[in-house]
Every structure is written in C-alpha cells, then in structure tokens.
Design a protein around this motif. Structure first.
Motif, PDB file in Angstrom:
ATOM      1  N   THR A 380       0.838  -1.202   0.000  1.00 49.72           N
ATOM      2  CA  THR A 380       0.000   0.000   0.000  1.00 49.72           C
ATOM      3  C   THR A 380       0.870   1.248   0.000  1.00 49.72           C
ATOM      4  OG1 THR A 380      -0.097  -0.043   2.430  1.00 49.72           O
ATOM      5  CG2 THR A 380      -1.927  -1.076   1.235  1.00 49.72           C
ATOM      6  N   LEU A 381       0.292   2.336  -0.474  1.00 53.04           N
ATOM      7  CA  LEU A 381       0.891   3.667  -0.395  1.00 53.04           C
ATOM      8  C   LEU A 381       0.072   4.504   0.572  1.00 53.04           C
ATOM      9  CD1 LEU A 381       1.817   4.737  -4.048  1.00 53.04           C
ATOM     10  CD2 LEU A 381       3.369   4.599  -2.109  1.00 53.04           C
ATOM     11  N   LEU A 382       0.750   5.305   1.382  1.00 45.68           N
ATOM     12  CA  LEU A 382       0.053   6.144   2.347  1.00 45.68           C
ATOM     13  C   LEU A 382      -0.266   7.491   1.717  1.00 45.68           C
ATOM     14  CD1 LEU A 382      -0.922   6.523   5.295  1.00 45.68           C
ATOM     15  CD2 LEU A 382       1.331   7.463   5.808  1.00 45.68           C
ATOM     16  N   ASP A 383      -1.554   7.885   1.735  1.00 47.94           N
ATOM     17  CA  ASP A 383      -1.974   9.202   1.263  1.00 47.94           C
ATOM     18  C   ASP A 383      -1.795  10.186   2.417  1.00 47.94           C
ATOM     19  OD1 ASP A 383      -3.718  11.535   0.793  1.00 47.94           O
ATOM     20  OD2 ASP A 383      -4.394  10.426  -0.970  1.00 47.94           O
ATOM     21  N   ARG A 389      -4.429   4.265   3.546  1.00 48.68           N
ATOM     22  CA  ARG A 389      -3.507   3.432   2.779  1.00 48.68           C
ATOM     23  C   ARG A 389      -4.233   2.922   1.540  1.00 48.68           C
ATOM     24  NH1 ARG A 389       1.214   2.094   5.198  1.00 48.68           N
ATOM     25  NH2 ARG A 389       1.423   2.592   7.418  1.00 48.68           N
ATOM     26  N   LYS A 390      -3.634   3.164   0.391  1.00 51.57           N
ATOM     27  CA  LYS A 390      -4.260   2.796  -0.872  1.00 51.57           C
ATOM     28  C   LYS A 390      -3.495   1.649  -1.519  1.00 51.57           C
ATOM     29  CE  LYS A 390      -5.997   7.474  -1.744  1.00 51.57           C
ATOM     30  NZ  LYS A 390      -6.021   8.621  -2.703  1.00 51.57           N
ATOM     31  N   ALA A 391      -4.249   0.683  -2.031  1.00 52.02           N
ATOM     32  CA  ALA A 391      -3.627  -0.433  -2.732  1.00 52.02           C
ATOM     33  C   ALA A 391      -2.903   0.075  -3.975  1.00 52.02           C
ATOM     34  CB  ALA A 391      -4.686  -1.458  -3.120  1.00 52.02           C
ATOM     35  N   VAL A 392      -1.782  -0.549  -4.296  1.00 49.32           N
ATOM     36  CA  VAL A 392      -0.969  -0.130  -5.435  1.00 49.32           C
ATOM     37  C   VAL A 392      -1.440  -0.880  -6.677  1.00 49.32           C
ATOM     38  CG1 VAL A 392       1.362  -0.008  -6.363  1.00 49.32           C
ATOM     39  CG2 VAL A 392       0.962   0.351  -3.922  1.00 49.32           C
ATOM     40  N   ASP A 393      -1.863  -0.117  -7.690  1.00 52.35           N
ATOM     41  CA  ASP A 393      -2.367  -0.736  -8.916  1.00 52.35           C
ATOM     42  C   ASP A 393      -1.254  -1.354  -9.744  1.00 52.35           C
ATOM     43  OD1 ASP A 393      -4.957   0.060  -8.267  1.00 52.35           O
ATOM     44  OD2 ASP A 393      -4.693   2.020  -9.229  1.00 52.35           O
ATOM     45  N   ILE A 404       5.713   7.074   1.070  1.00 48.02           N
ATOM     46  CA  ILE A 404       5.669   6.264   2.278  1.00 48.02           C
ATOM     47  C   ILE A 404       4.791   5.061   1.982  1.00 48.02           C
ATOM     48  CG2 ILE A 404       4.979   6.167   4.703  1.00 48.02           C
ATOM     49  CD1 ILE A 404       5.530   9.171   4.859  1.00 48.02           C
ATOM     50  N   ALA A 405       5.327   3.863   2.127  1.00 43.68           N
ATOM     51  CA  ALA A 405       4.607   2.667   1.689  1.00 43.68           C
ATOM     52  C   ALA A 405       4.878   1.505   2.620  1.00 43.68           C
ATOM     53  CB  ALA A 405       5.028   2.303   0.264  1.00 43.68           C
ATOM     54  N   ARG A 406       3.978   0.520   2.550  1.00 45.12           N
ATOM     55  CA  ARG A 406       4.215  -0.753   3.229  1.00 45.12           C
ATOM     56  C   ARG A 406       4.682  -1.751   2.177  1.00 45.12           C
ATOM     57  NH1 ARG A 406       0.643  -2.702   8.085  1.00 45.12           N
ATOM     58  NH2 ARG A 406       1.860  -0.935   8.860  1.00 45.12           N
TER      59      ARG A 406
END
Length: 449
Positions: A380-383, A389-393, A404-406
């Motif tokens: 995910t990427l943090l907005d 947290r948004k899923a990465v397409d 900033i990401a997990r």
C-alpha cells in the motif's frame, strides 16, 4: 492536545538531555526559531554573533540580526535562504541540555528530515499563519502538505512529544481567533493520524514572542513559553530507569576482540552497544540467528569489569562457551529472543531520486548485519492528506522520492528483529543501492500487522 509535563523531578534530572527537531514547510521560520532559542538563552559565542552580523547574506534590515544564519551553515543555504542539510546545535539551560536538529522544509529534502527525526525525543512542527488557508465565515483551515508529511513521519518514527508552534503571530496582529482555528484543524488531523501527545503554542520567532520570554502581546495565552515547555517534557534517562531497560535484552555484535597473540590466555570478547534490556554476569543468552546457547562470564569496559550493564552502554561480553559468533550476530535474552525473519513486512520512507525497481537487489542494513534483500511487493501507499492506505495498482512502477509505503522484502540471511513499536534499534533498517552505495530507504519493521 496536551503533552505530558513533569511537575516534579521524578523523571527529569537537572542536566538531562533532550533531543528535538524543528520541522515544517519552506520558510516557516525553523532556522529563525532555533537562532532565537540560541540567542535568547545565551547559547552562542560573541564571535559567532559577530560573524552573522557581518554576513553578506543577511535577510534583515539595518543592524537587526538574521538569526536563521546561526544554523544555515552551507553557502548554498545562505545564498538561497533555505535549509538543505540537517544542522545540529547544542545549548543548555540551568535545567537541561539540548541537542537541536534543524531540518529542511523543502519536499525534495524530506529524507534529511527523516535522518534528523530518527533520534529525536520531541518535534516542533512549525505552522506559518501567513500561509495557512482560512475558509470564509470562520469555517475550514487547510494545513500545508509538508506540515502533514512531517507530522506523519513523526508518527511513524514514534517521536514521543509533538509541539505545534504556530509561528509569525505578529503578522496577524496576535489574533487569538485565527490561532484557535489553526489549533483545531491540527487537532483534527492529529487525531486521524494517531498522535496523542500534542501541545500547541503561539509565538513569533523573529520578534521573540513566547520563545524564551513571555509575550505581553498575547496575554490571552496562559501556557508555558517554548523553552519552559522543552525544559519540562519528560524524557527517561539511565538514572531513573528507561523503557529501553524494561525491554528484552538485545546486543548486536559489532566486533570480535581477540588478545594480541603474545598472551597465554585465549581472550575472546564480543564488543557492541546494548540496545535494550539489561545483562548481568551469569545470565543465559541465545546467539541469533544460529540459536546457540551462551552464558555471560564477564562484562568488560574501558573503566573495568562490571557485574551488570544496561541499555545505552557499550561493553565487551565474555562468554563461558567457545562459540562461532561474528559481527552481525545478535546476543539476546534466552527467555525472550528476537524474531528471526527472512520475509520482512515494513513501512518505508523512500529517500532516493531513483525509484524503487522490483527487479533489482538492494543491501539491507539491520543493526550490525548487512545482507542482500529484494523487495517482492509494494502492498500500500500512504496518502498524506487523508491518512488512508491505498492499494498499489501497478507495483512495477516502484516508489518515488518521499513516498511512504508498506512493502514486503526477502532477505538472504535471517534478521534477528523486533517490531519497531517494541524496540527501535532492532525494528529499523535502511536499504542501500548495491551499485551507488546510496541509502535509498529507511524502514520500520511491522510484526503481526
């Protein structure tokens, strides 16, 4: 939004040390604020003051001192009127010693801010009242993106105290109503972020209002001045016990010490810094990642042998057993060893101009161990604005500077790790480009999330 302030001296010694940073957007007055702290607390020398007064890069009128030049040490910083690198300054009051990190506000230098924040006990988030967008009819306040970004990083790094310094109050005539609206907007954002220990303060770094001296122009503010607040923030120290002392024992081995070859005894000591917990002669340990059992025979320091030692001390441990231990291994308490990981889940701040490439290998530096690593997924990427947290397409697109990401990593050699929330030293790492040897990311390990 209230910071924990010690009314007595239970956790505060007369000369305890507080590390703090200033953070915020461009030209919010971070360098000026630190300059004001140094100047008003008599924390600068006469020759430094004279050099600043003569500087060709002064951005003030007449004989007024440009306090920002006390921290902006690079020529490029002085020429452009911005902070680029992290500048560390030391000063002391009768109550406490301080180490300040002046960090950049520009988005492109966020990685420098992460560096300064990594060892801080407190952060001063500056909010420039002249830049905040105020809605009509007393509704709506829009905080700057860098204010949100730096607050997010402070939360990720688990900085204990957050001070919201609403700066340049002189530009709005010390208007309490505007101050209250800004504080309310930040409180709402802090709640969404999960920040708990937050204290607001109105000030003018340039004029010196509420920095060291109390401002008569803001008699409606009854809280402490900035220096009073910094002197009162609770910071655990070795003399009064520390959370790090209560954590399980962790000792990353930095160096194996042998005798000089001219002595009969076979001296073999393991040198390093105790990152958490305590150790005593006779304690049972486990060597990680090998899993071998060990017993502490001696604890040696430059000043002599000890019966016990604790977090923050650099020591040499001698063991009863003859074991194969080398740099990068970790000695942990046998009753609570670290978790061995070959697949790592972590939050990272991407610090490189070159984006993450999932096809490449990187070096991971965890404690004293360095091994090969490969990022297998960007979860995910943090907005920054919404804290969602948004899923990465398209994970193949990689991470860009300041993202900033997990992420998920595979490592070549197992890491003796803990969750960052439990033990910072064994819960953090950096990623290094194997070609350029540049640090590309700072990471915080998450377990069970």
């Amino acid at each position: 939004m209230n910071a924990r302030i010690d009314s007595g001296t239970d956790n505060l010694t007369q000369h305890s040390l507080l590390r703090f940073i200033t953070a915020g957007s461009v030209d919010d007055g971070k360098s000026t604020l630190i300059g004001r702290l140094l100047f008003d607390s008599k924390g600068i020398f006469a020759d430094q003051l004279a050099a600043v007064s003569r500087s060709k890069h002064k951005r003030t009128v007449g004989d007024t001192i440009d306090l920002s030049l006390l921290t902006d040490g690079l020529e490029a910083e002085r020429e452009q009127g911005i902070t680029i690198d992290v500048a560390y300054r030391y000063f002391a009051t009768p109550k406490r010693k301080f180490i300040i990190a002046d960090t950049p506000g520009h988005e492109q230098y966020t990685r420098n801010m992460v560096t300064g924040a990594s060892t801080a006990d407190a952060v001063i988030i500056l909010v420039d009242v002249s830049k905040v967008k105020l809605g009509e009819d007393g509704a709506g306040v829009e905080l700057l993106i860098q204010t949100k970004r730096h607050s997010t990083i402070a939360h990720l790094l688990q900085i204990e105290h957050v001070i919201v310094a609403v700066n340049k109050m002189d530009l709005i005539g010390y208007d309490q109503a505007i101050y209250d609206r800004i504080v309310a907007a930040y409180a709402e954002f802090a709640a969404s972020l999960g920040l708990k220990d937050v204290t607001p303060i109105p000030l003018s770094a340039l004029a010196g209002d509420n920095v060291v001296e109390r401002s008569e122009k803001m008699d409606w503010y009854t809280g402490p001045t900035l220096i009073e607040l910094l002197e009162s923030l609770s910071v655990y120290d070795e003399a009064h016990g520390s959370e790090a002392h209560l954590a399980p024992f962790r000792f990353p081995v930095q160096l194996v010490a042998r005798h000089n070859g001219h002595e009969a005894n076979d001296f073999r000591g393991y040198m390093g810094r105790i990152e958490s917990g305590n150790v005593a002669v006779g304690d049972k340990l486990v060597v990680q990642p090998s899993g071998q059992s060990a017993t502490v025979k001696e604890i040696v320091t430059f000043d002599g042998a000890l019966q016990k030692a604790g977090a923050g001390q650099s020591v040499t441990l001698l063991l009863e057993e003859y074991l194969d231990i080398s740099r990068g291994d970790t000695l942990a308490g046998a009753d609570a060893p670290a978790t061995l990981l070959k697949q790592v889940v972590a939050d990272v701040c991407w610090m490189s101009d070159e984006p993450l490439d999932l096809r490449r290998k990187y070096w991971i530096k965890h404690g004293t161990r360095q091994t090969a690593a490969k990022v297998t997924a960007v979860e995910t990427l943090l907005d920054i604005n919404t804290q969602q947290r948004k899923a990465v397409d398209n994970p193949a697109a990689g991470l860009k500077l300041n993202d900033i990401a997990r992420i998920h990593l595979n490592v070549q050699q197992a890491l003796a790790a803990d969750a960052y929330a439990d033990i910072r030293a064994t819960g953090s790492f950096i990623l290094i480009d194997e070609v350029t040897h540049q640090t590309v990311a700072a990471g915080m390990i998450r377990l069970g999330e």
